[in-house]
Scaffold this motif. Sequence first.
Motif, PDB file in Angstrom:
ATOM      1  N   PRO A  66      57.777 -17.059 -26.810  1.00 48.54           N
ATOM      2  CA  PRO A  66      59.001 -16.234 -26.568  1.00 48.54           C
ATOM      3  C   PRO A  66      60.457 -16.810 -27.377  1.00 48.54           C
ATOM      4  O   PRO A  66      60.510 -18.050 -27.480  1.00 48.54           O
ATOM      5  CB  PRO A  66      59.225 -16.982 -25.075  1.00 48.54           C
ATOM      6  CG  PRO A  66      57.994 -17.297 -24.622  1.00 48.54           C
ATOM      7  CD  PRO A  66      57.312 -17.807 -25.921  1.00 48.54           C
ATOM      8  N   LYS A  67      61.026 -15.946 -27.540  1.00 43.50           N
ATOM      9  CA  LYS A  67      62.651 -16.345 -28.247  1.00 43.50           C
ATOM     10  C   LYS A  67      63.606 -16.321 -27.257  1.00 43.50           C
ATOM     11  O   LYS A  67      64.532 -16.930 -27.883  1.00 43.50           O
ATOM     12  CB  LYS A  67      62.665 -14.972 -29.312  1.00 43.50           C
ATOM     13  CG  LYS A  67      63.746 -15.513 -30.356  1.00 43.50           C
ATOM     14  CD  LYS A  67      63.617 -14.320 -31.336  1.00 43.50           C
ATOM     15  CE  LYS A  67      64.697 -14.517 -32.398  1.00 43.50           C
ATOM     16  NZ  LYS A  67      64.634 -13.596 -33.528  1.00 43.50           N
ATOM     17  N   VAL A  68      63.553 -16.021 -26.208  1.00 43.89           N
ATOM     18  CA  VAL A  68      64.499 -16.130 -25.165  1.00 43.89           C
ATOM     19  C   VAL A  68      63.713 -16.708 -23.590  1.00 43.89           C
ATOM     20  O   VAL A  68      62.766 -16.405 -23.528  1.00 43.89           O
ATOM     21  CB  VAL A  68      65.332 -14.629 -24.866  1.00 43.89           C
ATOM     22  CG1 VAL A  68      65.946 -14.272 -25.861  1.00 43.89           C
ATOM     23  CG2 VAL A  68      64.356 -13.676 -24.161  1.00 43.89           C
ATOM     24  N   ALA A  69      64.563 -17.509 -23.196  1.00 46.29           N
ATOM     25  CA  ALA A  69      64.212 -18.195 -22.047  1.00 46.29           C
ATOM     26  C   ALA A  69      64.136 -17.024 -20.668  1.00 46.29           C
ATOM     27  O   ALA A  69      64.971 -15.833 -21.124  1.00 46.29           O
ATOM     28  CB  ALA A  69      65.102 -19.194 -21.427  1.00 46.29           C
ATOM     29  N   ARG A  70      63.400 -17.107 -19.849  1.00 39.46           N
ATOM     30  CA  ARG A  70      63.155 -15.938 -18.801  1.00 39.46           C
ATOM     31  C   ARG A  70      64.622 -15.797 -17.990  1.00 39.46           C
ATOM     32  O   ARG A  70      64.813 -14.615 -18.161  1.00 39.46           O
ATOM     33  CB  ARG A  70      62.226 -16.669 -17.766  1.00 39.46           C
ATOM     34  CG  ARG A  70      61.762 -15.794 -16.676  1.00 39.46           C
ATOM     35  CD  ARG A  70      61.003 -16.307 -15.538  1.00 39.46           C
ATOM     36  NE  ARG A  70      60.371 -15.466 -14.780  1.00 39.46           N
ATOM     37  CZ  ARG A  70      60.672 -14.783 -13.759  1.00 39.46           C
ATOM     38  NH1 ARG A  70      61.755 -15.615 -13.459  1.00 39.46           N
ATOM     39  NH2 ARG A  70      60.252 -14.146 -13.022  1.00 39.46           N
TER      40      ARG A  70
END
Length: 129
Positions: A66-70
């Motif tokens: 993932p490039k972004v957090a949830r």
Amino acid sequence: MQLGELEKQVLEYLWKAQPADAKQVHSYFEKNRGGSLNTIQSTLDRLFKKDLLSRVKNGHAYQYFPKVARQELIGQLIKSVTHDFVVKDENSVVAAFSSISSDLDEDQLDKLEAMIEQQRKKFKTKAEK
């Protein structure tokens, strides 16, 4: 930005089991939901093109993570949805959060209050500079 059901499920999996290649992701979903390796590869590629995943070549396969957090993605999705409906200086976003807050328990409300206080401190620090 819109996400399909499989895209959401793949992101959830990668937030827990990163990094993973297409075969690993497929193996997980084959047990739980079925589907072909090609479908998983296409889903991973779509998420990569949406700038939600990064990938690194490892032999003949890509390792995805993932490039972004949830939390960041949820924030982006909320902004995306509200952008079309909110008029500048209107309080509808605040009202919407107030409405949602009725579903939160006491602990979640305390955390929200702490986050709001943290944001206020950031604004005060910027204003003082």
